[in-house]
Design an enzyme around this catalytic site. Structure first.
Site, mmCIF file in Angstrom:
data_model
loop_
_atom_site.group_PDB
_atom_site.id
_atom_site.type_symbol
_atom_site.label_atom_id
_atom_site.label_comp_id
_atom_site.label_asym_id
_atom_site.label_seq_id
_atom_site.Cartn_x
_atom_site.Cartn_y
_atom_site.Cartn_z
ATOM 1 N N TRP A 292 -2.670 -2.486 -1.460
ATOM 2 C CA TRP A 292 -2.576 -4.365 -2.168
ATOM 3 C C TRP A 292 -3.316 -5.011 -1.052
ATOM 4 C CZ3 TRP A 292 0.438 -7.986 0.150
ATOM 5 C CH2 TRP A 292 1.102 -9.578 -0.493
ATOM 6 N N GLU B 289 19.316 -17.250 -7.464
ATOM 7 C CA GLU B 289 18.596 -15.482 -7.780
ATOM 8 C C GLU B 289 18.102 -15.463 -8.966
ATOM 9 O OE1 GLU B 289 17.626 -13.549 -5.562
ATOM 10 O OE2 GLU B 289 18.471 -11.198 -7.797
ATOM 11 N N ASN C 297 -2.158 2.387 5.574
ATOM 12 C CA ASN C 297 -0.835 1.107 5.037
ATOM 13 C C ASN C 297 -0.669 0.373 6.192
ATOM 14 O OD1 ASN C 297 -0.823 2.316 2.689
ATOM 15 N ND2 ASN C 297 1.360 3.107 3.592
ATOM 16 N N GLY C 298 -1.075 -0.942 5.967
ATOM 17 C CA GLY C 298 -0.637 -1.667 7.943
ATOM 18 C C GLY C 298 -1.421 -2.470 8.092
ATOM 19 N N HIS D 108 20.002 -36.156 -6.544
ATOM 20 C CA HIS D 108 18.895 -36.182 -5.689
ATOM 21 C C HIS D 108 17.882 -35.457 -5.705
ATOM 22 C CE1 HIS D 108 22.363 -37.280 -3.519
ATOM 23 N NE2 HIS D 108 23.247 -36.184 -3.914
ATOM 24 N N GLU E 170 9.409 -14.342 -11.125
ATOM 25 C CA GLU E 170 9.274 -12.997 -10.392
ATOM 26 C C GLU E 170 8.534 -12.268 -12.050
ATOM 27 O OE1 GLU E 170 11.517 -10.968 -6.911
ATOM 28 O OE2 GLU E 170 12.864 -10.585 -8.620
ATOM 29 N N ARG F 254 5.291 0.282 -6.537
ATOM 30 C CA ARG F 254 4.940 -0.466 -5.142
ATOM 31 C C ARG F 254 4.246 -2.062 -4.639
ATOM 32 N NH1 ARG F 254 7.013 2.011 -0.719
ATOM 33 N NH2 ARG F 254 5.910 0.864 1.211
ATOM 34 N N CYS G 200 0.644 -1.619 0.394
ATOM 35 C CA CYS G 200 0.137 0.163 0.222
ATOM 36 C C CYS G 200 0.907 1.664 0.480
ATOM 37 C CB CYS G 200 -0.897 0.145 1.401
ATOM 38 S SG CYS G 200 -2.055 -1.608 1.531
ATOM 39 N N LYS H 182 7.248 -4.352 -4.107
ATOM 40 C CA LYS H 182 8.350 -4.019 -3.836
ATOM 41 C C LYS H 182 9.000 -3.706 -2.228
ATOM 42 C CE LYS H 182 12.323 -2.249 -5.245
ATOM 43 N NZ LYS H 182 13.754 -3.596 -6.076
HETATM 44 C C1 G6P Z 1 10.210 -8.558 -1.702
HETATM 45 C C2 G6P Z 1 10.740 -8.233 -3.518
HETATM 46 C C3 G6P Z 1 11.806 -8.750 -3.978
HETATM 47 C C4 G6P Z 1 12.913 -8.367 -2.638
HETATM 48 C C5 G6P Z 1 12.343 -8.597 -1.085
HETATM 49 C C6 G6P Z 1 12.487 -8.406 -0.067
HETATM 50 O O1 G6P Z 1 9.980 -10.052 -2.187
HETATM 51 O O2 G6P Z 1 9.430 -8.600 -4.111
HETATM 52 O O3 G6P Z 1 12.009 -8.301 -4.469
HETATM 53 O O4 G6P Z 1 14.014 -9.440 -2.698
HETATM 54 O O5 G6P Z 1 11.264 -7.829 -1.560
HETATM 55 O O6 G6P Z 1 12.984 -7.116 -0.107
HETATM 56 P P1 G6P Z 1 14.125 -6.499 0.679
HETATM 57 O O7 G6P Z 1 13.708 -4.631 0.910
HETATM 58 O O8 G6P Z 1 13.921 -6.723 1.967
HETATM 59 O O9 G6P Z 1 15.392 -6.638 0.217
#
Ligand code: G6P
Length: 613
Positions: free
Chosen positions: A74, A486, A100-101, A509, A493, A27, A2, A608
């Site tokens: 969100w 990664e 928010n929250g 395995h 993603e 976000r 949010c 985000k």
């Molecule tokens: C969300 C984002 C990821 C990110 C993760 C951790 O899931 O979509 O891209 O790696 O949060 O976020 P941070 O801000 O703690 O690195």
């Protein structure tokens, strides 16, 4: 997740709020809305889906006024819909709230209000706030007192903005556990702002203040008043905004993600220039721990989420191999609940680009509850994680807007690498010559990244092949095991292709059962001690007719000959190789998503900054 934006001043309100909301889109959200006060009259406009829908609706509704609040939602409580979108109002619709929250005791409050005759129209936790405020106001107290009473009754994490017809020259706000920023524009313009995230008020705000948990107050055209929960005033110290408009614009790039991938060269250069003096001594100015404390650390636990945890897994190897420090790396969401055994000599490291990730913040609280010191690697010095850590290391990556993290990840890796070398000196864990050799290698990274970025054809060819594939495997070992994780994370993603990352040694395995002509393997096999072992994985794939995409050190003929596709990276020592091998993987994910027509910067369901559990 949010987002909140609020404005009081002479500018066209709908456009200020819409621009702000658009800047918060990255976000992640699923509905949006605004509430405005025109003279003493409150109006609301909300829409499900993208901001463009809200914009369309505003064209016909034509809202304007002198003060307003906007929100991107969100969904947590209740599906994405217009009825659940913020702002929410009381039944008389004379006050509006964005939030928010999560209000944790919302059900209790809701049931109590229902028993008093209040009628709820949404499924959200937020809606209790306007009704509770209404209830307090009807006790014939001032709006300010009613707002404070309401804050004292709600539990949970929140950032709130509220406008009311009763005092239409004010926007009220409160923060507890979710970020909130107040701002002022040019000195000559009587205007003030509220935002949950700085980009929402760039470029019109000139100065800002980040408020703390437990603080609340209101903004007027010419005034900002902040109080604590005891109702005592807090000094308002505004600071100039450090981020430029350019940093949050796409510029010549079609997507933020591509811009941010290309920025990695200059960011790594900046980190190297800032962290190393002319004698190659490592400097962490913001690190407040003294050498005496650092030398006493016996163990490190790294806790983080998503991409930041992948960086942490490589950080674990850096700390173990370079500094000879026992290190674990764990998901914050596991760390916070597993009641880890840790002695007083344990340092907990949090890694977070946003500095607001709920699980990482909770992991930090868990560490503090055990009286452990916390050091956080963050890309936002004013974030909640920064404020609550004992010390921080600034990632210096600049604002990252693309949801899929790229430049923050490589900034995390370089910062962890330098911190490990710093610790190695304090612990006498490595001969000086070896350390300087590594530093000299580190200095070659920006130029080598640039070389990779110059050669897009093989990457685009791979993306063109992957765009029609449904499943992929990523394999890597030691320093590049986390690169496999990664690379797989990036692909799933943003392109929605299933991708799993595995340690090469684990391949036999289980994952090997998945190999077929339709399931390609992306194998990270740079020069180094583990290369031969990873080649065995390649051959295992080949024997089962699986397609092979390899990331190799330039001129590695042996691997080229086995691979269906390959991308070459310049020569680099093994510990630093993950900082290069990830670049083609970021680009492969990017182009695959683009070729599949995906919304690269705003992938579905993702946020985000994940500020709820
Ligand atoms: C969300 C984002 C990821 C990110 C993760 C951790 O899931 O979509 O891209 O790696 O949060 O976020 P941070 O801000 O703690 O690195």
């Amino acid at each position: 997740m949010c987002g909140i934006v609020g404005y009081i001043g002479p500018k066209a309100l709908d456009s200020v709020l819409l621009v702000g909301l658009k800047k918060l889109e990255y976000r992640g959200y699923d509905s949006a809305g605004i509430a405005v006060l025109n003279k003493d009259e409150l109006s609301i406009c909300k829409a499900k889906g993208k901001i463009i829908n809200l914009e369309e609706q505003l064209k016909s509704q034509g809202l304007n006024g002198h003060a307003g609040i906007g929100h991107t939602r969100w969904a947590t409580h209740g599906e994405p819909s217009t009825k659940n979108a913020h702002p929410h109002t009381n039944s008389d619709a004379n006050l509006a709230v964005v939030h928010n929250g999560i209000i944790e005791n919302y059900l209790e409050i809701k049931n109590d209000l229902i028993s008093k005759g209040y009628v709820f129209v949404s499924d959200t936790d937020t809606e209790v706030i306007p009704h509770l405020l209404d209830y307090e106001i009807k006790k014939n107290i001032s709006l300010q007192d009613a707002f404070l009473n309401c804050l004292k009754k709600i539990d949970g994490k929140f950032a709130i903005a509220m406008i009311s017809e009763k005092e239409s020259n004010k926007i009220f706000f409160a923060r507890n556990g979710a970020p909130l920023i107040l701002g002022k524009g040019k000195k000559s313009i009587p205007e003030s702002f509220i935002a949950s995230d700085l980009p929402a008020i760039i470029p019109i705000a000139r100065e800002v203040i980040y408020i703390n948990d437990g603080e609340w107050g209101y903004i007027e055209n010419n005034k900002i008043e902040i109080f604590n929960l005891q109702n005592s005033p807090i000094e308002v110290k505004l600071e100039p905004i450090e981020i430029t408009e350019e940093e949050i614009e796409k510029g010549k790039y079609p997507h933020f993600m591509l811009k941010e991938i290309y920025e990695q060269t200059s960011i790594l250069q900046k980190i190297i220039d800032t962290r190393l003096d002319s004698d190659n001594r490592i400097i962490f100015e913001e690190l407040t721990f003294d050498n005496e404390y650092l030398s006493r650390i016996g163990r490190v636990i790294i806790q983080a989420c998503g991409t930041s945890l992948n960086a942490g897994l490589i950080g674990k190897l850096y700390l173990e191999i370079l500094s000879k420090l026992t290190t674990d790396a764990d998901f914050s969401s596991e760390f916070r609940y597993r009641n880890p055994v840790a002695g007083g000599d344990t340092l907990v490291i949090g890694i977070s680009q946003s500095g607001e990730t709920a699980d990482t913040l909770a992991g930090l609280h868990e560490a503090k509850a055990k009286f452990l010191k916390v050091l956080s690697f963050v890309n936002n010095k004013n974030s909640s994680i920064s404020r609550e850590s004992d010390s921080i290391i600034d990632l210096m990556a600049g604002p990252e807007i693309g949801v899929a993290s790229t430049k923050a990840y490589t900034a995390e890796l370089v910062s962890l690498f330098l911190f490990s070398l710093y610790m190695s000196s304090i612990r006498w864990a490595m001969p000086k010559e070896e350390k300087f050799k590594l530093i000299n290698e580190l200095k070659t990274l920006p130029e080598k990244i640039e070389q990779i970025l110059q050669k897009l054809e093989p990457i685009q060819e791979i993306a063109n092949y992957l765009k029609n594939v449904s499943n992929t495997l990523y394999l890597g070992r030691t320093f590049n095991y986390a690169t496999a994780l990664e690379g797989a994370l990036k692909l799933k993603e943003i392109s929605y292709i299933h991708a799993s990352g595995y340690a090469g040694g684990e391949f036999k395995h289980g994952p090997i059962a998945l190999i077929s002509e339709e399931v390609p393997s992306i194998v990270i096999v740079p020069e180094g001690e583990i290369r031969k072992k990873t080649i065995s994985n390649l051959l295992e794939v080949k024997a089962r007719k699986g397609k092979i995409i390899s990331i190799i050190t330039e001129n590695d003929k042996e691997v080229k000959d086995i691979s269906d596709f390959y991308v070459e990276i310049p020569k680099i020592c093994e510990p630093l190789s993950p900082i290069l091998t990830v670049i083609p993987l970021q680009l492969i994910a990017y182009y695959t998503a683009v070729y599949r027509g995906c919304d690269v910067d705003k992938p579905r369901n993702l946020a985000k900054s994940v500020t709820v559990e």
